[in-house]
Enzyme design. Structure first.
Site, PDB file in Angstrom:
ATOM      1  N   VAL A 231       0.851  -1.194   0.000  1.00 55.15           N
ATOM      2  CA  VAL A 231       0.000   0.000   0.000  1.00 55.15           C
ATOM      3  C   VAL A 231       0.888   1.246   0.000  1.00 55.15           C
ATOM      4  O   VAL A 231       0.457   2.327   0.391  1.00 55.15           O
ATOM      5  CB  VAL A 231      -0.955   0.024   1.212  1.00 55.15           C
ATOM      6  N   ALA A 232       2.135   1.085  -0.439  1.00 57.33           N
ATOM      7  CA  ALA A 232       3.090   2.189  -0.486  1.00 57.33           C
ATOM      8  C   ALA A 232       3.052   2.830  -1.872  1.00 57.33           C
ATOM      9  O   ALA A 232       2.124   3.578  -2.186  1.00 57.33           O
ATOM     10  CB  ALA A 232       4.489   1.676  -0.141  1.00 57.33           C
ATOM     11  N   ARG A 233       4.018   2.523  -2.695  1.00 58.83           N
ATOM     12  CA  ARG A 233       4.067   2.955  -4.083  1.00 58.83           C
ATOM     13  C   ARG A 233       4.547   1.784  -4.923  1.00 58.83           C
ATOM     14  O   ARG A 233       5.347   0.954  -4.471  1.00 58.83           O
ATOM     15  CB  ARG A 233       5.013   4.151  -4.262  1.00 58.83           C
ATOM     16  N   ASP A 257      -2.205  -2.790  -3.972  1.00 57.95           N
ATOM     17  CA  ASP A 257      -3.067  -1.645  -4.261  1.00 57.95           C
ATOM     18  C   ASP A 257      -2.359  -0.685  -5.202  1.00 57.95           C
ATOM     19  O   ASP A 257      -2.994   0.158  -5.818  1.00 57.95           O
ATOM     20  CB  ASP A 257      -3.445  -0.915  -2.975  1.00 57.95           C
ATOM     21  N   GLU A 262       1.617   1.703 -13.514  1.00 56.81           N
ATOM     22  CA  GLU A 262       0.279   2.007 -13.024  1.00 56.81           C
ATOM     23  C   GLU A 262      -0.348   3.064 -13.926  1.00 56.81           C
ATOM     24  O   GLU A 262       0.279   4.112 -14.150  1.00 56.81           O
ATOM     25  CB  GLU A 262       0.381   2.520 -11.584  1.00 56.81           C
ATOM     26  N   HIS A 281      -5.240   1.324  -6.849  1.00 59.11           N
ATOM     27  CA  HIS A 281      -4.765   2.432  -6.016  1.00 59.11           C
ATOM     28  C   HIS A 281      -5.949   3.032  -5.251  1.00 59.11           C
ATOM     29  O   HIS A 281      -6.142   4.258  -5.212  1.00 59.11           O
ATOM     30  CB  HIS A 281      -4.091   3.505  -6.877  1.00 59.11           C
TER      31      HIS A 281
END
Length: 318
Positions: A231-233, A257, A262, A281
């Site tokens: 859930v970071a990047r 996520d 992306e 995301h």
């Protein structure tokens, strides 16, 4: 024409109109003038007149016209998209939205772990076929999680994991500061933390240190029955290395996520794994976003008025 105390730019968050942000600010600051821009012309006018501007993006050239501006309150936790040096040179303070995602993203992680361990995907597939068959599951109680990043999200997550009986190892830049986890280590010891953990949860900012942190070597250090939650990047994980680890069954699965690239292309191999949960995301999506953001800005505005300065503000970056 009265200059507004706060100008809200047009940029939207999670599909919510900026007018909702303005309403949240008016609820908390009923004696202050809060103006919400609806056009680019209004935006430029308000930037020239307001003492405080809040939104997501702020172009560097706008600073030349913002003669009254003391504070830009960024509506994102990250400020890498802003020219921080330009704000500093102009004598304009900058704050961010750190902390607003603690409750919702930590809930997302708990949901992802429970979904993996209780095999909800398999349950759904059985239900779709009207098929009654028991299957083995696991539980969180007594497990260990490595929480990489101990900011607001990491802290909120640690509290929730504790309620489920999960031991936690925190990974942060300054382990000597301690933290809410049962143990805290630095990035030099991250592989040891991965090797000891059932779950590896990434909740860190994207920096030179964390870019590509979860590479083939890190995945090799993870347990074969370990789960990766990001859930970071996206770039914190080496995507090609992750695909290889999943194909070789080197780890048990993942919840992503965020991805790199992306958005994730429709033909990307990550979509093909049944043991991978992917969301767009969306972990940060919450109807409480503007309420939490308005709490921070209202507190900072009162502090500025009490002290007559823009120092020592909550979430101050500049």
């Amino acid at each position: 024409m009265t200059d507004p105390d706060i100008a809200v730019l047009r940029q939207k968050v999670h599909g919510m109109a900026s007018s909702s942000y303005g309403a949240a600010l008016r609820d908390r600051l009923p004696d202050r003038e809060v103006a919400v821009a609806t056009t680019s012309v209004e935006e430029r006018d308000l930037i020239e007149r307001a003492r405080v501007v809040t939104g997501i993006h702020f172009e560097t050239e706008w600073l030349e016209r913002a003669e009254n501006l003391d504070l830009f309150a960024c509506a994102y936790a990250g400020t890498g998209h802003l020219d921080i040096d330009a704000f500093a040179d102009a004598g304009v303070a900058v704050t961010n939205a750190a902390g607003v995602h603690g409750p919702n993203i930590s809930e997302y992680v708990i949901g992802a772990l429970v979904a993996h361990e209780r095999q909800f995907r398999q349950a759904w597939e059985h239900q779709e076929r009207n098929h009654w068959e028991a299957y083995p599951v696991r539980e969180l109680q007594g497990s260990t999680a490595a929480v990489v990043g101990l900011g607001a999200i990491g802290e909120a997550l640690t509290e929730k994991l504790d309620a489920f009986g999960v031991e936690t190892v925190g990974v942060r830049y300054t382990p000597e500061k301690g933290g809410p986890t049962d143990e805290v280590v630095g990035f030099d010891d991250v592989h040891d933390a991965l090797a000891r953990s059932d779950y590896v949860i990434l909740a860190c900012p994207l920096t030179d240190t964390t870019r590509g942190l979860i590479d083939d070597e890190a995945l090799a250090s993870m347990r074969a029955d370990g789960l990766l939650i990001n859930v970071a990047r996206g770039p914190v994980v080496d995507t090609d290395a992750l695909v290889t680890a999943l194909r070789d069954v080197d780890i048990r699965g993942a919840t992503l996520d965020v991805t790199d690239p992306e958005p994730l292309p429709a033909d990307h191999p990550l979509w093909s794994f049944e043991n991978v949960q992917i969301t767009p995301h969306n972990a940060g999506n919450t109807p409480k976003y503007y309420d939490r953001l308005a709490d921070i800005l209202a507190t900072n505005l009162r502090r500025m008025e009490e002290t007559g300065a823009v120092d020592g503000l909550e979430n101050q970056v500049v």
